[in-house]
Design a protein around this motif. Sequence first.
Motif, PDB file in Angstrom:
ATOM      1  N   GLU A 315      13.516  38.306  22.583  1.00 51.44           N
ATOM      2  CA  GLU A 315      13.797  39.313  23.564  1.00 51.44           C
ATOM      3  C   GLU A 315      13.872  40.711  22.808  1.00 51.44           C
ATOM      4  O   GLU A 315      14.241  41.031  21.829  1.00 51.44           O
ATOM      5  CB  GLU A 315      15.481  38.969  23.790  1.00 51.44           C
ATOM      6  CG  GLU A 315      15.540  37.546  24.591  1.00 51.44           C
ATOM      7  CD  GLU A 315      14.827  37.501  25.996  1.00 51.44           C
ATOM      8  OE1 GLU A 315      14.654  38.591  26.598  1.00 51.44           O
ATOM      9  OE2 GLU A 315      13.923  36.297  26.334  1.00 51.44           O
ATOM     10  N   ILE A 316      13.447  41.626  24.181  1.00 51.09           N
ATOM     11  CA  ILE A 316      13.488  42.952  23.597  1.00 51.09           C
ATOM     12  C   ILE A 316      14.765  43.733  23.633  1.00 51.09           C
ATOM     13  O   ILE A 316      15.634  43.759  24.581  1.00 51.09           O
ATOM     14  CB  ILE A 316      12.633  43.895  24.636  1.00 51.09           C
ATOM     15  CG1 ILE A 316      11.124  43.344  24.509  1.00 51.09           C
ATOM     16  CG2 ILE A 316      12.706  45.240  24.510  1.00 51.09           C
ATOM     17  CD1 ILE A 316      10.194  43.813  25.680  1.00 51.09           C
ATOM     18  N   ARG A 317      15.010  44.236  22.385  1.00 53.57           N
ATOM     19  CA  ARG A 317      16.408  44.977  22.216  1.00 53.57           C
ATOM     20  C   ARG A 317      16.207  46.448  22.599  1.00 53.57           C
ATOM     21  O   ARG A 317      17.083  47.013  23.230  1.00 53.57           O
ATOM     22  CB  ARG A 317      16.840  45.013  20.887  1.00 53.57           C
ATOM     23  CG  ARG A 317      17.323  43.423  20.362  1.00 53.57           C
ATOM     24  CD  ARG A 317      18.021  43.407  19.168  1.00 53.57           C
ATOM     25  NE  ARG A 317      18.505  41.831  18.844  1.00 53.57           N
ATOM     26  CZ  ARG A 317      19.425  41.585  17.690  1.00 53.57           C
ATOM     27  NH1 ARG A 317      19.398  42.451  16.952  1.00 53.57           N
ATOM     28  NH2 ARG A 317      19.812  40.326  17.802  1.00 53.57           N
ATOM     29  N   TRP A 318      15.154  47.076  22.346  1.00 53.95           N
ATOM     30  CA  TRP A 318      15.047  48.385  22.858  1.00 53.95           C
ATOM     31  C   TRP A 318      13.435  48.656  22.611  1.00 53.95           C
ATOM     32  O   TRP A 318      12.908  48.206  21.763  1.00 53.95           O
ATOM     33  CB  TRP A 318      15.692  49.191  22.218  1.00 53.95           C
ATOM     34  CG  TRP A 318      15.859  49.404  20.701  1.00 53.95           C
ATOM     35  CD1 TRP A 318      16.787  48.928  19.869  1.00 53.95           C
ATOM     36  CD2 TRP A 318      14.850  49.785  19.710  1.00 53.95           C
ATOM     37  NE1 TRP A 318      16.755  49.091  18.402  1.00 53.95           N
ATOM     38  CE2 TRP A 318      15.518  49.627  18.242  1.00 53.95           C
ATOM     39  CE3 TRP A 318      13.683  50.669  19.724  1.00 53.95           C
ATOM     40  CZ2 TRP A 318      14.617  50.326  17.116  1.00 53.95           C
ATOM     41  CZ3 TRP A 318      12.896  51.190  18.745  1.00 53.95           C
ATOM     42  CH2 TRP A 318      13.626  50.847  17.315  1.00 53.95           C
ATOM     43  N   ALA A 319      12.966  49.833  23.238  1.00 57.77           N
ATOM     44  CA  ALA A 319      11.634  50.136  22.994  1.00 57.77           C
ATOM     45  C   ALA A 319      11.650  51.602  23.099  1.00 57.77           C
ATOM     46  O   ALA A 319      12.514  52.300  23.985  1.00 57.77           O
ATOM     47  CB  ALA A 319      10.697  49.697  24.412  1.00 57.77           C
ATOM     48  N   VAL A 320      10.825  52.491  22.423  1.00 57.78           N
ATOM     49  CA  VAL A 320      10.883  53.892  22.563  1.00 57.78           C
ATOM     50  C   VAL A 320       9.352  54.390  22.491  1.00 57.78           C
ATOM     51  O   VAL A 320       8.195  53.737  22.001  1.00 57.78           O
ATOM     52  CB  VAL A 320      11.532  54.360  21.154  1.00 57.78           C
ATOM     53  CG1 VAL A 320      12.894  54.122  21.115  1.00 57.78           C
ATOM     54  CG2 VAL A 320      10.652  53.926  19.656  1.00 57.78           C
ATOM     55  N   ASP A 321       9.200  55.571  23.110  1.00 52.35           N
ATOM     56  CA  ASP A 321       7.941  56.022  23.193  1.00 52.35           C
ATOM     57  C   ASP A 321       7.594  56.832  22.041  1.00 52.35           C
ATOM     58  O   ASP A 321       7.955  58.008  21.712  1.00 52.35           O
ATOM     59  CB  ASP A 321       7.972  56.959  24.223  1.00 52.35           C
ATOM     60  CG  ASP A 321       6.535  57.493  24.612  1.00 52.35           C
ATOM     61  OD1 ASP A 321       5.687  57.258  23.989  1.00 52.35           O
ATOM     62  OD2 ASP A 321       6.427  58.542  25.563  1.00 52.35           O
ATOM     63  N   THR A 322       6.812  56.392  21.105  1.00 55.70           N
ATOM     64  CA  THR A 322       6.459  57.000  19.832  1.00 55.70           C
ATOM     65  C   THR A 322       5.191  57.500  19.874  1.00 55.70           C
ATOM     66  O   THR A 322       4.763  58.080  18.922  1.00 55.70           O
ATOM     67  CB  THR A 322       6.726  55.719  18.877  1.00 55.70           C
ATOM     68  OG1 THR A 322       5.665  54.779  19.096  1.00 55.70           O
ATOM     69  CG2 THR A 322       7.853  55.496  18.517  1.00 55.70           C
ATOM     70  N   GLY A 323       4.255  56.931  20.714  1.00 54.04           N
ATOM     71  CA  GLY A 323       2.931  57.206  20.617  1.00 54.04           C
ATOM     72  C   GLY A 323       2.313  56.241  19.599  1.00 54.04           C
ATOM     73  O   GLY A 323       2.954  55.453  19.330  1.00 54.04           O
ATOM     74  N   ILE A 324       1.231  56.652  19.142  1.00 58.08           N
ATOM     75  CA  ILE A 324       0.210  55.720  18.170  1.00 58.08           C
ATOM     76  C   ILE A 324       1.015  55.704  17.005  1.00 58.08           C
ATOM     77  O   ILE A 324       1.453  56.734  16.288  1.00 58.08           O
ATOM     78  CB  ILE A 324      -1.180  56.483  18.040  1.00 58.08           C
ATOM     79  CG1 ILE A 324      -1.961  56.370  19.307  1.00 58.08           C
ATOM     80  CG2 ILE A 324      -1.891  55.437  16.982  1.00 58.08           C
ATOM     81  CD1 ILE A 324      -3.179  57.068  19.068  1.00 58.08           C
ATOM     82  N   VAL A 325       1.118  54.434  16.376  1.00 56.17           N
ATOM     83  CA  VAL A 325       1.823  54.303  15.024  1.00 56.17           C
ATOM     84  C   VAL A 325       0.845  53.260  14.436  1.00 56.17           C
ATOM     85  O   VAL A 325       0.843  52.014  14.691  1.00 56.17           O
ATOM     86  CB  VAL A 325       3.255  53.669  15.063  1.00 56.17           C
ATOM     87  CG1 VAL A 325       3.734  53.502  13.761  1.00 56.17           C
ATOM     88  CG2 VAL A 325       4.200  54.793  15.709  1.00 56.17           C
TER      89      VAL A 325
END
Length: 393
Positions: A315-325
């Motif tokens: 399950e997804i706990r959080w997601a952030v907009d990082t751009g390319i990693v």
Amino acid sequence: MPSRRALLSAIGTAASVGTAGCVGRIRRELVGYTPIEDPCDNPTGTWPTAGGDPGRTGRADTAPPAPDAAAVDLLAAARDDGQQQHASTLPVVADGTAYIPVTGGLVAVDLDAPMNGPIWDRDLDNGITAVPVLACGAVFAPGMNQLAALDRASGERYWRADAVSHHRNDATAAALDDTIYVAGFSPAAVDIRTGTVQWLEGAGGTLALDDDGVYTTRSDSQISGIFAYDLNGEERWRISGEFVGSASVLNGMVWVADYRGTASAIDARTGEVYWSRSLSGVSKVDSGLAVAGDEVFVPAGTGTTSVALDATTGEIRWAVDTGIVTGRPVVGDDWVAFGRTNDGVSVYDRSTGEERTTWSRAEHHLGTIDGVVPVKEGFVIREGSSSGLSLLR
């Protein structure tokens, strides 16, 4: 049953031996051969292999840099014929010294005094194609044609072995007990002290280890998937798929992401897939994942979004907009860091995903960010666009 060490030592006296089963070709280089006799205690302040440990978990026991940290060029005083040398991969670190693959060789640099120049500089005739490995007082350099073992303090060579790393991927070698494993066209197990080699049939462009097995990934025109072997090279299971980055292994579980951005959790012993989750905004994860506690951290790859998952359920706990990693995440006690290729290095709260600090590329005059290694109160950053290497501390 004899130990792996005993098996390797017994077969090492032959120059070339053919056998049936999992062992294909065995050879030991005798020219310039010196055995390693140093104790194998873990050095302090260490990041001894790609991903920090043989399981490629990305787990750090250090603190991140201060918000006002400054960047220093680690290779500014490392020169070859008057030209500054460039980092070909991320370094490994122990006791305040970074061991850095450079064009044609390896240099050791004091993190507290990089402007004094390298502690030692060793040319290697076959270059280095992957992150080195530290073990037993030695540094092991995977190359296109051989694996070289060098003294950590002096750079003098112990031995060279015919363990070939043809794949330019960071996670191609790791050590476990008295053996170093190298991924190539086939995985190889090398005795750390003698350089004796046991070539194994199988597939592997990357590898990760636990106390019970070797887990490789490979994706090319000939074969693609994730493969599990026991420590004697017998295949346990395989799963087809476009897996490029290395797996992460912890507590009997394997986590891996494929080229399309699907993360999966697999039983390390049986190959049973517990869950698979397609992640929007994640694509082409070449570097591999990070795992700590009950969390898995998936970098954006060439996508836009980096994600924290529940390790047990997916399950997804959080997601952030990082751009390319494009590099592997680094995980601390309560933080996780992503090297954001076009933006900088950012530290997030491990539980919530809230951004704590970002050290921007522009402010610190960094190239595009290719990967991050944690050191005491800092990060070493490899810059993909310039092949530079900076210490942020």
